[in-house]
Design an enzyme around this catalytic site. Structure first.
Site, PDB file in Angstrom:
ATOM      1  N   LYS A  31      -4.241  26.003  14.036  1.00  0.00           N
ATOM      2  CA  LYS A  31      -5.221  27.074  13.856  1.00  0.00           C
ATOM      3  C   LYS A  31      -4.681  28.185  12.947  1.00  0.00           C
ATOM      4  CE  LYS A  31      -8.025  29.807  16.750  1.00  0.00           C
ATOM      5  NZ  LYS A  31      -8.156  30.410  18.043  1.00  0.00           N
ATOM      6  N   GLU A  32      -3.424  28.557  13.201  1.00  0.00           N
ATOM      7  CA  GLU A  32      -2.805  29.597  12.363  1.00  0.00           C
ATOM      8  C   GLU A  32      -2.682  29.115  10.919  1.00  0.00           C
ATOM      9  OE1 GLU A  32       0.533  31.795  14.935  1.00  0.00           O
ATOM     10  OE2 GLU A  32       0.305  29.672  15.400  1.00  0.00           O
ATOM     11  N   TYR A  33      -2.298  27.824  10.768  1.00  0.00           N
ATOM     12  CA  TYR A  33      -2.180  27.250   9.428  1.00  0.00           C
ATOM     13  C   TYR A  33      -3.539  27.327   8.723  1.00  0.00           C
ATOM     14  CZ  TYR A  33      -1.243  24.001   5.623  1.00  0.00           C
ATOM     15  OH  TYR A  33      -1.103  23.449   4.377  1.00  0.00           O
ATOM     16  N   ASP A  34      -4.589  26.902   9.437  1.00  0.00           N
ATOM     17  CA  ASP A  34      -5.926  26.865   8.833  1.00  0.00           C
ATOM     18  C   ASP A  34      -6.375  28.253   8.372  1.00  0.00           C
ATOM     19  OD1 ASP A  34      -5.950  24.208   9.277  1.00  0.00           O
ATOM     20  OD2 ASP A  34      -7.237  24.266  11.055  1.00  0.00           O
ATOM     21  N   SER A  78      15.491  -3.478 -10.212  1.00  0.00           N
ATOM     22  CA  SER A  78      15.168  -3.949  -8.859  1.00  0.00           C
ATOM     23  C   SER A  78      16.467  -4.436  -8.217  1.00  0.00           C
ATOM     24  CB  SER A  78      14.071  -5.001  -8.907  1.00  0.00           C
ATOM     25  OG  SER A  78      14.607  -6.229  -9.239  1.00  0.00           O
ATOM     26  N   LEU A  79      16.381  -4.981  -7.020  1.00  0.00           N
ATOM     27  CA  LEU A  79      17.605  -5.289  -6.277  1.00  0.00           C
ATOM     28  C   LEU A  79      17.828  -6.786  -6.157  1.00  0.00           C
ATOM     29  CD1 LEU A  79      17.115  -2.829  -3.291  1.00  0.00           C
ATOM     30  CD2 LEU A  79      18.925  -2.698  -4.995  1.00  0.00           C
ATOM     31  N   GLU A 108      20.802   1.272   4.246  1.00  0.00           N
ATOM     32  CA  GLU A 108      19.492   1.937   4.368  1.00  0.00           C
ATOM     33  C   GLU A 108      18.435   0.900   4.686  1.00  0.00           C
ATOM     34  OE1 GLU A 108      18.803   3.514   0.475  1.00  0.00           O
ATOM     35  OE2 GLU A 108      20.528   4.840   0.581  1.00  0.00           O
ATOM     36  N   LYS A 110      15.179  -1.209   3.870  1.00  0.00           N
ATOM     37  CA  LYS A 110      14.449  -1.611   2.667  1.00  0.00           C
ATOM     38  C   LYS A 110      12.967  -1.455   2.987  1.00  0.00           C
ATOM     39  CE  LYS A 110      14.143  -5.004  -0.992  1.00  0.00           C
ATOM     40  NZ  LYS A 110      12.741  -4.729  -1.248  1.00  0.00           N
ATOM     41  N   ASP A 112       9.041  -1.286   2.806  1.00  0.00           N
ATOM     42  CA  ASP A 112       8.116  -2.227   2.193  1.00  0.00           C
ATOM     43  C   ASP A 112       6.847  -1.498   1.771  1.00  0.00           C
ATOM     44  OD1 ASP A 112       7.111  -4.550   1.312  1.00  0.00           O
ATOM     45  OD2 ASP A 112       6.729  -5.441   3.270  1.00  0.00           O
ATOM     46  N   ARG A 131       6.489   1.989 -10.568  1.00  0.00           N
ATOM     47  CA  ARG A 131       7.640   1.399 -11.251  1.00  0.00           C
ATOM     48  C   ARG A 131       7.219   0.651 -12.516  1.00  0.00           C
ATOM     49  NH1 ARG A 131      10.086  -3.566 -11.078  1.00  0.00           N
ATOM     50  NH2 ARG A 131      12.271  -3.534 -11.668  1.00  0.00           N
ATOM     51  N   TYR A 213      15.028   7.588  -1.574  1.00  0.00           N
ATOM     52  CA  TYR A 213      16.362   7.000  -1.422  1.00  0.00           C
ATOM     53  C   TYR A 213      17.205   7.108  -2.688  1.00  0.00           C
ATOM     54  CZ  TYR A 213      13.272   3.348  -3.157  1.00  0.00           C
ATOM     55  OH  TYR A 213      12.303   2.667  -3.845  1.00  0.00           O
ATOM     56  N   LYS A 273      24.496  -0.473  -0.385  1.00  0.00           N
ATOM     57  CA  LYS A 273      24.855   0.073  -1.700  1.00  0.00           C
ATOM     58  C   LYS A 273      26.313   0.532  -1.676  1.00  0.00           C
ATOM     59  CE  LYS A 273      20.218   1.959  -2.364  1.00  0.00           C
ATOM     60  NZ  LYS A 273      19.368   3.144  -2.326  1.00  0.00           N
ATOM     61  N   LYS A 297      17.458  -9.550   2.984  1.00  0.00           N
ATOM     62  CA  LYS A 297      16.032  -9.698   3.305  1.00  0.00           C
ATOM     63  C   LYS A 297      15.854 -10.340   4.675  1.00  0.00           C
ATOM     64  CE  LYS A 297      12.892 -10.009   0.371  1.00  0.00           C
ATOM     65  NZ  LYS A 297      11.701  -9.250   0.034  1.00  0.00           N
ATOM     66  N   CYS A 387     -20.197 -19.180  28.209  1.00  0.00           N
ATOM     67  CA  CYS A 387     -18.769 -19.037  28.501  1.00  0.00           C
ATOM     68  C   CYS A 387     -18.116 -20.421  28.457  1.00  0.00           C
ATOM     69  CB  CYS A 387     -18.581 -18.408  29.878  1.00  0.00           C
ATOM     70  SG  CYS A 387     -16.869 -18.459  30.431  1.00  0.00           S
ATOM     71  N   CYS A 403     -18.102 -12.761  29.460  1.00  0.00           N
ATOM     72  CA  CYS A 403     -18.706 -13.638  30.458  1.00  0.00           C
ATOM     73  C   CYS A 403     -18.963 -12.754  31.675  1.00  0.00           C
ATOM     74  CB  CYS A 403     -17.738 -14.764  30.815  1.00  0.00           C
ATOM     75  SG  CYS A 403     -18.233 -15.600  32.331  1.00  0.00           S
ATOM     76  N   CYS A 409     -15.803 -17.367  37.693  1.00  0.00           N
ATOM     77  CA  CYS A 409     -15.228 -17.905  36.452  1.00  0.00           C
ATOM     78  C   CYS A 409     -13.704 -17.948  36.632  1.00  0.00           C
ATOM     79  CB  CYS A 409     -15.651 -17.005  35.290  1.00  0.00           C
ATOM     80  SG  CYS A 409     -15.073 -17.573  33.694  1.00  0.00           S
TER      81      CYS A 409
END
Ligand code: IVH
Length: 641
Positions: A31-34, A78-79, A108, A110, A112, A131, A213, A273, A297, A387, A403, A409
């Site tokens: 609220k304060e942010y708004d 790329s790696l 680290e 990876k 995706d 990229r 990264y 790395k 991977k 069913c 069902c 049942c």
């Protein structure tokens, strides 16, 4: 005057956004942010001026016609990849042989998602690009500006090019898919599709994140990956955890201990790395990869296959779940032949067809799921009218098919009884799934009360039941009458009511009679309770008042546990790392039982952190904020006190 105030507001708002989106530790309310934001917007309107780092740019401007090219300052490589620990070891051995001494490595995630490369000049975000082919990418500045965790301005005033991964958090994906007309198949598609969308408002609506990264270019003198990450953090970029070690075996152990299911973002491996930038320079690059880094991977969690047929499984609530019968494929080290399609509504939304190809996903302890169709082939899936288990006419409610034959049942009844006996419910040991099916087939037990009428002579008719086992089961059944209210509510198996909601209902109402008297309006005052679940609860008790009465007359009259005066009273506790004596959920149960509340992440409200083995970022955050931290032994001592 007005401009001075605008600059002041921008600085404040950007700081609060940084605390909220990057540090996950807000210091003011929404609220304060708004209120501050609204003030800025009216000043921008009055002056007709919008500064380059104004948070009002986050909502996204007009759609663009096409992406323009962006040339990267340095080529983005790329790696190289490996899939086994032996390959990883020989990679490091080769490096160490050529240097004749141990090398320090970093580890680290990876991530995706989609590579993003951001350029800052004079403290302001100048451009953001994909990229592309490594040399030239697409300019996606307007799209990236809408990502709230990306700083629009940074303290560093020189030129700086940083690289990170645009991702969609799994929680954001789940939320998006709940209401999306066409669900996103996975987080990577979600992120890539949003960033490479010509309309920045689409990017803004998808709640993306960027985790950084790499510093590709900076006028600052840097010596290591560790320093790079520090520089990124100092400049308000979001980074992930980093392990530094010279011991490749430690790296391997760490990779083994990664639990992808516990992360809120998708990773497809881990990146190792060389930490020192000087050694990196000596190692150099092949024509595609740096020699100083390698991606380990993980096995793929997603693949495509053909959908051969769909069968329908009846669950304990009567819901019919469509099951995809697949052409068998290898996924995550297992052969997958079946996957869930969730419900009929999902089949339609995902446009899945018999004979067509589908994308499926399987993670460790989760049932494989069909994410969507990858072609337009095949025939429509026809929803059942009867069913498949008992032949009753089915009913359709929203996306689901049910069902209605609750008392006749077989899979419904057995499913309800199995759930009733489970841990976290009535916790009756010895009544396995198989036994319950025998109870139904041979002894015609078809209700919860029926379980409490069982005698020794009845149980003698079941396979494998002898004196000792019979007396154990009978005493377990008797003991279960002392159940506490939250477990009892959970045991009933009300549609939409799981363990957490059952515990909230128990805490709120204190007795089953009080809960039975609640109206939908009252129930909806409980946090996270939607109108549909509230309706299910009221309808459930309308239909089962007599059954509850019968259970009470047998001696089951659960009340909520008294939480007051427990050692955790008033405490807001965060569990992190692994405990050797209990599972997470057991530890949480104990804290709640002893008056405390369990929180998912460390915030300014947290009063206590229980840190087990390998505790990570939550522990460091608690340390940084001076929150009391205890280890497992101290935790056990508290429970016993
Ligand atoms: S470093 C020269 N670190 O993986 C090395 N990349 O397969 C530059 N990625 O294009 C990349 N997480 O999009 C690096 N922690 C991480 C990463 C990471 C994900 C992606 C990145 C890159 C691709 C290479």
């Amino acid at each position: 005057m007005m401009e001075k105030r605008m600059k002041e507001l921008i600085e404040l708002l950007n700081r609060y956004a940084y605390e909220y989106y990057v540090l996950d530790d807000p210091s003011i309310s929404d609220k304060e942010y708004d209120a501050l934001y609204d003030e800025l917007i009216s000043l921008e309107k009055a002056t007709g001026k919008v500064f380059a780092d104004s948070p009002s740019l986050r909502v996204g401007g007009e759609p663009i016609k096409e992406f323009t090219e962006h040339r990267h300052i340095n080529r983005l490589y790329s790696l190289d990849k490996c899939k086994t620990f032996d390959e990883l070891k020989s990679w490091s051995e080769k490096l160490e042989q050529s240097f004749m001494h141990p090398i320090e490595y970093t580890l680290e995630y990876k991530l995706d998602g989609l590579t993003l490369c951001l350029t800052y000049e004079n403290g302001n975000l100048l451009s953001a690009a994909t990229r592309g082919n490594g040399t030239v990418g697409e300019d996606v500045t307007e799209q990236v500006k809408t990502i709230r965790s990306v700083p629009l301005s940074i303290p560093h005033k020189g030129i700086m090019e940083v690289q990170g991964e645009g991702i969609m958090r799994l929680s954001a994906l789940e939320k998006y898919n709940l209401t999306a007309k066409e669900p996103l198949k996975n987080a990577r598609n979600g992120a890539a599709g949003a960033i490479r969308n010509l309309d920045p408002k689409v990017t803004a609506s998808r709640n993306l994140d960027v985790i950084f990264y790499n510093v590709n270019y900076s006028d600052e003198e840097l010596v290591s990956q560790q320093q790079m990450i520090e520089l990124l953090k100092e400049n308000h970029f979001k980074t992930e955890k980093l392990l530094i070690t010279s011991d490749i075996n430690r790296i391997i152990e760490e990779i083994k201990s990664v639990d992808r299911d516990k992360l809120d973002f998708a990773i497809d491996g881990m990146v190792v790395k060389v930490n020192s930038l000087e050694i990196r320079e000596q190692l150099g690059y092949t024509d595609k990869f740096p020699r100083w880094a390698i991606a380990y991977k993980f096995e793929a969690e997603e693949t495509t296959t053909r959908l051969k047929n769909v069968s329908w499984q009846v669950g304990r609530t009567g819901k019919l779940t469509p099951i995809a019968e697949l052409s068998p494929v290898e996924l995550c080290g297992a052969r997958v032949k079946r996957a869930t399609l969730n419900n009929y509504g999902d089949i339609v939304r995902k446009n899945v067809k018999i004979g067509g190809r589908v994308l499926i996903r399987r993670s460790n302890d989760v049932i494989p799921e069909v994410l969507g169709a990858t072609d337009n082939e095949g025939e429509d899936i026809v929803p059942p009218k009867k069913c498949p288990a008992c032949g009753s006419d089915v009913i359709t409610e929203g996306a689901n098919i049910f069902c209605p034959n609750e008392y006749g049942c077989r899979p419904q009844i057995c499913g309800k009884l199995i759930h009733f006996c489970e841990k976290g419910c009535m916790d009756i040991e010895g009544l396995s799934e198989k036994t319950i099916m025998q109870l139904y087939d041979k002894l015609k037990i078809n209700s919860f009360e029926g379980l409490y009428s069982l005698k020794k002579d009845d149980l003698l008719k079941l396979d494998g039941f002898k004196d000792k086992k019979i007396s154990n089961v009978l005493s377990e059944i008797e003991r279960s009458k002392q159940v506490d209210l939250s477990h009892f509510i959970n045991a009933l198996g009300i549609l939409g009511v799981g363990k957490k909601l059952a515990s909230d209902l128990a805490a709120r109402y204190g007795s089953i009679d009080a809960l039975m008297a609640a109206s939908t309006g009252e129930l909806m005052a409980i946090p996270d309770m939607g109108p549909i679940t509230a309706k299910y609860i009221v309808e459930y008790f309308d239909r089962h008042r007599d059954m509850i009465g019968r259970l009470k007359s047998i001696g089951i009259d659960p009340v909520a546990r008294e939480n007051k005066g427990g050692v955790f009273e008033g405490q807001k506790v965060v569990l992190t790392g692994s405990l050797s004596s209990f599972s997470r959920s057991e530890a949480s149960d104990m804290i709640v039982r002893l008056g405390g509340e369990v929180l998912g992440s460390v915030t300014s409200k947290t009063t206590l952190v229980v840190a087990g083995e390998n505790a990570g970022s939550k522990l460091s955050k608690a340390e940084k904020n001076g929150i009391k931290i205890i280890d497992e032994n101290e935790f056990i001592a508290l429970i016993n006190s």
